[in-house]
Design a protein around this motif. Structure first.
Motif, PDB file in Angstrom:
ATOM      1  N   ARG A 288     -14.171  15.162 -18.330  1.00 43.61           N
ATOM      2  CA  ARG A 288     -12.951  15.931 -18.590  1.00 43.61           C
ATOM      3  C   ARG A 288     -12.760  16.966 -17.482  1.00 43.61           C
ATOM      4  NH1 ARG A 288      -9.154  14.297 -21.362  1.00 43.61           N
ATOM      5  NH2 ARG A 288      -8.576  16.384 -22.012  1.00 43.61           N
ATOM      6  N   TYR A 289     -11.494  17.350 -17.265  1.00 46.82           N
ATOM      7  CA  TYR A 289     -11.180  18.353 -16.247  1.00 46.82           C
ATOM      8  C   TYR A 289      -9.945  19.138 -16.650  1.00 46.82           C
ATOM      9  CZ  TYR A 289      -7.635  14.962 -14.786  1.00 46.82           C
ATOM     10  OH  TYR A 289      -6.575  14.098 -14.778  1.00 46.82           O
ATOM     11  N   GLU A 290      -9.691  20.223 -15.916  1.00 46.35           N
ATOM     12  CA  GLU A 290      -8.448  20.979 -16.014  1.00 46.35           C
ATOM     13  C   GLU A 290      -7.919  21.155 -14.604  1.00 46.35           C
ATOM     14  OE1 GLU A 290      -7.569  24.421 -18.773  1.00 46.35           O
ATOM     15  OE2 GLU A 290      -7.746  25.458 -16.837  1.00 46.35           O
ATOM     16  N   ALA A 291      -6.617  20.922 -14.409  1.00 44.45           N
ATOM     17  CA  ALA A 291      -6.001  20.989 -13.084  1.00 44.45           C
ATOM     18  C   ALA A 291      -4.698  21.770 -13.136  1.00 44.45           C
ATOM     19  CB  ALA A 291      -5.733  19.581 -12.560  1.00 44.45           C
ATOM     20  N   THR A 292      -4.474  22.572 -12.106  1.00 37.39           N
ATOM     21  CA  THR A 292      -3.197  23.246 -11.900  1.00 37.39           C
ATOM     22  C   THR A 292      -2.605  22.672 -10.626  1.00 37.39           C
ATOM     23  OG1 THR A 292      -3.971  25.250 -12.996  1.00 37.39           O
ATOM     24  CG2 THR A 292      -2.050  25.466 -11.561  1.00 37.39           C
ATOM     25  N   TYR A 293      -1.396  22.143 -10.721  1.00 39.72           N
ATOM     26  CA  TYR A 293      -0.830  21.405  -9.591  1.00 39.72           C
ATOM     27  C   TYR A 293       0.679  21.593  -9.518  1.00 39.72           C
ATOM     28  CZ  TYR A 293       0.378  18.227 -13.368  1.00 39.72           C
ATOM     29  OH  TYR A 293       0.880  17.710 -14.519  1.00 39.72           O
ATOM     30  N   ASP A 294       1.226  21.228  -8.379  1.00 40.95           N
ATOM     31  CA  ASP A 294       2.658  21.180  -8.148  1.00 40.95           C
ATOM     32  C   ASP A 294       3.064  19.705  -8.207  1.00 40.95           C
ATOM     33  OD1 ASP A 294       5.231  21.046  -7.122  1.00 40.95           O
ATOM     34  OD2 ASP A 294       4.820  22.403  -5.454  1.00 40.95           O
ATOM     35  N   PRO A 295       3.924  19.307  -9.145  1.00 41.77           N
ATOM     36  CA  PRO A 295       4.322  17.902  -9.257  1.00 41.77           C
ATOM     37  C   PRO A 295       4.950  17.346  -7.972  1.00 41.77           C
ATOM     38  CG  PRO A 295       5.072  19.132 -11.175  1.00 41.77           C
ATOM     39  CD  PRO A 295       4.533  20.130 -10.193  1.00 41.77           C
ATOM     40  N   GLU A 296       5.418  18.229  -7.085  1.00 41.01           N
ATOM     41  CA  GLU A 296       6.007  17.793  -5.817  1.00 41.01           C
ATOM     42  C   GLU A 296       4.957  17.241  -4.848  1.00 41.01           C
ATOM     43  OE1 GLU A 296       9.427  17.814  -4.968  1.00 41.01           O
ATOM     44  OE2 GLU A 296       9.558  18.125  -7.128  1.00 41.01           O
ATOM     45  N   ASN A 297       3.684  17.341  -5.212  1.00 38.49           N
ATOM     46  CA  ASN A 297       2.604  16.820  -4.363  1.00 38.49           C
ATOM     47  C   ASN A 297       2.086  15.475  -4.845  1.00 38.49           C
ATOM     48  OD1 ASN A 297       2.655  18.968  -2.549  1.00 38.49           O
ATOM     49  ND2 ASN A 297       1.295  20.187  -3.825  1.00 38.49           N
ATOM     50  N   ALA A 298       2.932  14.741  -5.553  1.00 36.32           N
ATOM     51  CA  ALA A 298       2.564  13.414  -6.048  1.00 36.32           C
ATOM     52  C   ALA A 298       2.944  12.353  -5.017  1.00 36.32           C
ATOM     53  CB  ALA A 298       3.270  13.135  -7.372  1.00 36.32           C
ATOM     54  N   TYR A 299       2.073  11.379  -4.834  1.00 36.68           N
ATOM     55  CA  TYR A 299       2.354  10.304  -3.874  1.00 36.68           C
ATOM     56  C   TYR A 299       1.617   9.034  -4.259  1.00 36.68           C
ATOM     57  CZ  TYR A 299      -2.225  11.008  -1.615  1.00 36.68           C
ATOM     58  OH  TYR A 299      -3.570  11.070  -1.340  1.00 36.68           O
ATOM     59  N   LEU A 300       2.016   7.946  -3.628  1.00 41.17           N
ATOM     60  CA  LEU A 300       1.342   6.658  -3.803  1.00 41.17           C
ATOM     61  C   LEU A 300       0.533   6.353  -2.551  1.00 41.17           C
ATOM     62  CD1 LEU A 300       4.266   4.614  -5.344  1.00 41.17           C
ATOM     63  CD2 LEU A 300       2.126   5.205  -6.486  1.00 41.17           C
ATOM     64  N   CYS A 301      -0.732   6.033  -2.736  1.00 40.74           N
ATOM     65  CA  CYS A 301      -1.574   5.633  -1.605  1.00 40.74           C
ATOM     66  C   CYS A 301      -1.767   4.116  -1.655  1.00 40.74           C
ATOM     67  CB  CYS A 301      -2.923   6.331  -1.644  1.00 40.74           C
ATOM     68  SG  CYS A 301      -3.913   5.933  -0.172  1.00 40.74           S
ATOM     69  N   HIS A 302      -1.495   3.477  -0.530  1.00 45.54           N
ATOM     70  CA  HIS A 302      -1.586   2.021  -0.416  1.00 45.54           C
ATOM     71  C   HIS A 302      -2.723   1.589   0.504  1.00 45.54           C
ATOM     72  CE1 HIS A 302       2.462   1.760  -2.227  1.00 45.54           C
ATOM     73  NE2 HIS A 302       2.710   2.827  -1.505  1.00 45.54           N
ATOM     74  N   CYS A 303      -3.559   2.515   0.944  1.00 48.65           N
ATOM     75  CA  CYS A 303      -4.606   2.164   1.915  1.00 48.65           C
ATOM     76  C   CYS A 303      -5.591   1.161   1.307  1.00 48.65           C
ATOM     77  CB  CYS A 303      -5.322   3.417   2.423  1.00 48.65           C
ATOM     78  SG  CYS A 303      -6.594   4.071   1.325  1.00 48.65           S
ATOM     79  N   ARG A 304      -6.254   0.437   2.158  1.00 52.99           N
ATOM     80  CA  ARG A 304      -7.168  -0.613   1.698  1.00 52.99           C
ATOM     81  C   ARG A 304      -8.335  -0.040   0.901  1.00 52.99           C
ATOM     82  NH1 ARG A 304      -7.352  -4.746  -0.741  1.00 52.99           N
ATOM     83  NH2 ARG A 304      -8.773  -6.372  -0.134  1.00 52.99           N
ATOM     84  N   MET A 305      -8.803   1.160   1.262  1.00 51.71           N
ATOM     85  CA  MET A 305      -9.910   1.779   0.521  1.00 51.71           C
ATOM     86  C   MET A 305      -9.493   2.057  -0.932  1.00 51.71           C
ATOM     87  SD  MET A 305     -12.653   2.112   2.375  1.00 51.71           S
ATOM     88  CE  MET A 305     -13.568   3.480   1.708  1.00 51.71           C
ATOM     89  N   CYS A 306      -8.284   2.577  -1.131  1.00 50.71           N
ATOM     90  CA  CYS A 306      -7.809   2.851  -2.493  1.00 50.71           C
ATOM     91  C   CYS A 306      -7.555   1.559  -3.260  1.00 50.71           C
ATOM     92  CB  CYS A 306      -6.555   3.720  -2.460  1.00 50.71           C
ATOM     93  SG  CYS A 306      -6.920   5.458  -2.112  1.00 50.71           S
ATOM     94  N   GLN A 307      -7.068   0.538  -2.575  1.00 53.03           N
ATOM     95  CA  GLN A 307      -6.878  -0.748  -3.237  1.00 53.03           C
ATOM     96  C   GLN A 307      -8.217  -1.269  -3.761  1.00 53.03           C
ATOM     97  OE1 GLN A 307      -4.980  -3.210  -0.287  1.00 53.03           O
ATOM     98  NE2 GLN A 307      -2.985  -2.229  -0.570  1.00 53.03           N
ATOM     99  N   ARG A 308      -9.234  -1.212  -2.942  1.00 51.88           N
ATOM    100  CA  ARG A 308     -10.551  -1.697  -3.380  1.00 51.88           C
ATOM    101  C   ARG A 308     -11.176  -0.795  -4.445  1.00 51.88           C
ATOM    102  NH1 ARG A 308     -12.884  -5.861  -0.582  1.00 51.88           N
ATOM    103  NH2 ARG A 308     -11.834  -6.455   1.326  1.00 51.88           N
ATOM    104  N   ALA A 309     -10.991   0.515  -4.316  1.00 53.04           N
ATOM    105  CA  ALA A 309     -11.592   1.456  -5.268  1.00 53.04           C
ATOM    106  C   ALA A 309     -10.986   1.339  -6.662  1.00 53.04           C
ATOM    107  CB  ALA A 309     -11.442   2.887  -4.753  1.00 53.04           C
TER     108      ALA A 309
END
Length: 149
Positions: free
Chosen positions: A17-38
């Protein structure tokens, strides 16, 4: 950050479990091969946030996915939770692990050299609801009383 949001999240089984404070404007999609495999997917939805705005309530395990970065995950259920360079002030959080990931929209694409274009605009495909699949519903009812949240 003008529209900061704080919420909790975690893995599928609830051990991490975690708690996060973030700005929704920092959301993105990563398509790199490392993320695909992970993740086993064609991309992953991430929120970039400062490490100072993040707290583990219960610790994950870490996989050194390269000589300069690591990825948190739950060893019990296998949920990938994010990405973090060994150096730097920021980290990436997997949006799907937030308790309420709805309403966050991607602002950019990263790793576009490995992007699977056919998976981006799928609005033309037929849609099927999981909660209307009687076979699946029966299995969920039998195992734990209903569909998971």
């Amino acid at each position: 950050m003008k529209d900061r949001t704080t919420q909790e999240g975690g893995c599928q089984c609830g051990r991490v479990r975690y708690e996060a404070t973030y700005d929704p404007e920092n959301a993105y999609l990563c398509h790199c091969r490392m993320c695909q495999r992970a993740t086993g997917g064609v991309s992953i939805a991430f929120l970039s946030l400062a490490k100072d705005n993040f707290t583990w309530k219960s610790e994950p395990e870490w996989y050194a996915s390269s000589s300069f970065a690591k990825r948190p995950f739950c060893q019990e259920c296998g949920t990938p939770l994010g990405f973090q360079f060994d150096e730097g002030r920021n980290m990436d959080l997997a949006i799907g692990t937030l308790d309420d990931p709805y309403g966050i929209e991607p602002q950019w694409h990263f790793g576009v050299e490995r992007m699977h274009e056919a998976w981006l605009d799928t609005t033309h495909l037929p849609r099927k609801r999981a909660d209307e699949d009687e076979t699946l519903l029966a299995k969920w009812r039998e195992s734990n009383g209903g569909m998971p949240e």
